[in-house]
Design a protein around this motif. Structure first.
Motif, PDB file in Angstrom:
ATOM      1  N   TRP A   1       0.836  -1.210   0.000  1.00 20.69           N
ATOM      2  CA  TRP A   1       0.000   0.000   0.000  1.00 20.69           C
ATOM      3  C   TRP A   1       0.864   1.251   0.000  1.00 20.69           C
ATOM      4  O   TRP A   1       0.456   2.291  -0.504  1.00 20.69           O
ATOM      5  CB  TRP A   1      -0.977  -0.033   1.167  1.00 20.69           C
ATOM      6  CG  TRP A   1      -0.391  -0.040   2.538  1.00 20.69           C
ATOM      7  CD1 TRP A   1      -0.148  -1.137   3.303  1.00 20.69           C
ATOM      8  CD2 TRP A   1       0.018   1.091   3.305  1.00 20.69           C
ATOM      9  NE1 TRP A   1       0.393  -0.743   4.502  1.00 20.69           N
ATOM     10  CE2 TRP A   1       0.502   0.620   4.537  1.00 20.69           C
ATOM     11  CE3 TRP A   1       0.018   2.471   3.080  1.00 20.69           C
ATOM     12  CZ2 TRP A   1       0.994   1.463   5.531  1.00 20.69           C
ATOM     13  CZ3 TRP A   1       0.491   3.318   4.067  1.00 20.69           C
ATOM     14  CH2 TRP A   1       0.973   2.816   5.275  1.00 20.69           C
TER      15      TRP A   1
ATOM     16  N   ALA B   1      -0.162   8.830  -1.165  1.00 17.03           N
ATOM     17  CA  ALA B   1      -0.154  10.182  -1.741  1.00 17.03           C
ATOM     18  C   ALA B   1       1.067  10.970  -1.282  1.00 17.03           C
ATOM     19  O   ALA B   1       1.462  11.939  -1.930  1.00 17.03           O
ATOM     20  CB  ALA B   1      -1.437  10.920  -1.353  1.00 17.03           C
TER      21      ALA B   1
ATOM     22  N   PHE C   1       5.395  14.898   7.744  1.00 18.02           N
ATOM     23  CA  PHE C   1       4.492  13.988   8.444  1.00 18.02           C
ATOM     24  C   PHE C   1       5.064  13.442   9.742  1.00 18.02           C
ATOM     25  O   PHE C   1       4.316  13.072  10.644  1.00 18.02           O
ATOM     26  CB  PHE C   1       4.164  12.792   7.541  1.00 18.02           C
ATOM     27  CG  PHE C   1       3.444  13.182   6.298  1.00 18.02           C
ATOM     28  CD1 PHE C   1       2.064  13.104   6.236  1.00 18.02           C
ATOM     29  CD2 PHE C   1       4.147  13.640   5.189  1.00 18.02           C
ATOM     30  CE1 PHE C   1       1.392  13.470   5.092  1.00 18.02           C
ATOM     31  CE2 PHE C   1       3.479  14.011   4.039  1.00 18.02           C
ATOM     32  CZ  PHE C   1       2.099  13.933   3.991  1.00 18.02           C
TER      33      PHE C   1
ATOM     34  N   SER D   1      -5.300   5.686   2.721  1.00 15.39           N
ATOM     35  CA  SER D   1      -5.308   6.286   4.062  1.00 15.39           C
ATOM     36  C   SER D   1      -5.803   5.308   5.121  1.00 15.39           C
ATOM     37  O   SER D   1      -5.316   5.323   6.261  1.00 15.39           O
ATOM     38  CB  SER D   1      -6.123   7.573   4.073  1.00 15.39           C
ATOM     39  OG  SER D   1      -7.453   7.315   3.717  1.00 15.39           O
TER      40      SER D   1
ATOM     41  N   ILE E   1       1.776  12.244  11.497  1.00 14.59           N
ATOM     42  CA  ILE E   1       0.465  12.189  10.853  1.00 14.59           C
ATOM     43  C   ILE E   1       0.373  10.859  10.111  1.00 14.59           C
ATOM     44  O   ILE E   1       1.195  10.561   9.251  1.00 14.59           O
ATOM     45  CB  ILE E   1       0.294  13.342   9.843  1.00 14.59           C
ATOM     46  CG1 ILE E   1       0.544  14.704  10.494  1.00 14.59           C
ATOM     47  CG2 ILE E   1      -1.084  13.287   9.195  1.00 14.59           C
ATOM     48  CD1 ILE E   1      -0.415  15.061  11.595  1.00 14.59           C
TER      49      ILE E   1
ATOM     50  N   GLY F   1      -2.679   8.408   8.292  1.00  9.77           N
ATOM     51  CA  GLY F   1      -4.090   8.302   7.932  1.00  9.77           C
ATOM     52  C   GLY F   1      -4.859   9.594   8.144  1.00  9.77           C
ATOM     53  O   GLY F   1      -6.064   9.577   8.375  1.00  9.77           O
TER      54      GLY F   1
HETATM   55  S1  SF4 Z   1      -2.686   8.666   4.748  1.00 14.64           S
HETATM   56 FE1  SF4 Z   1      -0.650   7.897   5.306  1.00 14.64          FE
HETATM   57  S2  SF4 Z   1       0.201   7.114   3.389  1.00 14.64           S
HETATM   58 FE2  SF4 Z   1      -1.496   8.478   2.869  1.00 14.64          FE
HETATM   59  S3  SF4 Z   1      -0.648  10.500   2.528  1.00 14.64           S
HETATM   60 FE3  SF4 Z   1      -1.247  10.390   4.683  1.00 14.64          FE
HETATM   61  S4  SF4 Z   1       0.570   9.710   5.799  1.00 14.64           S
HETATM   62 FE4  SF4 Z   1       0.896   9.249   3.610  1.00 14.64          FE
END
Ligand code: SF4
Length: 77
Positions: A3, A8, A17, A40, A56, A58
């Motif tokens: 995944w 993104a 993040f 996510s 951060i 999801g």
């Molecule tokens: S949900 Fe997780 S994998 Fe997706 S953009 Fe945000 S930090 Fe990255």
């Protein structure tokens, strides 16, 4: 292919993040990227199951993940 290959944020600066966004604006920017992320749910589940303390994941910060986990388990704050 995992995944993570579909994340993104895969071409973003990881420091946006993790471990902690540098500012409220950085956190909002990171979360806006998460809102477009097709994986996510995978990301959030990994954070909840691994106990990721910071960053951060999801679209949620650590406090928001703790609140979610408390709501899911029905435990008091
Ligand atoms: S949900 Fe997780 S994998 Fe997706 S953009 Fe945000 S930090 Fe990255």
């Amino acid at each position: 292919m995992t995944w993570r290959n579909q994340a993104a944020c895969r071409n973003e600066d990881p420091e946006l993040f993790y471990p902690l966004p540098a500012s409220d604006a950085s956190e909002s920017h990171a979360k806006s990227i998460c809102q477009t992320c097709p994986v996510s749910n995978n990301c959030l589940i990994e954070a909840l199951t691994s106990g990721a303390p910071d960053g951060i994941w999801g679209g949620l910060n650590d406090a928001e993940r703790r609140n979610l986990k408390r709501r899911q388990t029905g435990t008091a704050a």
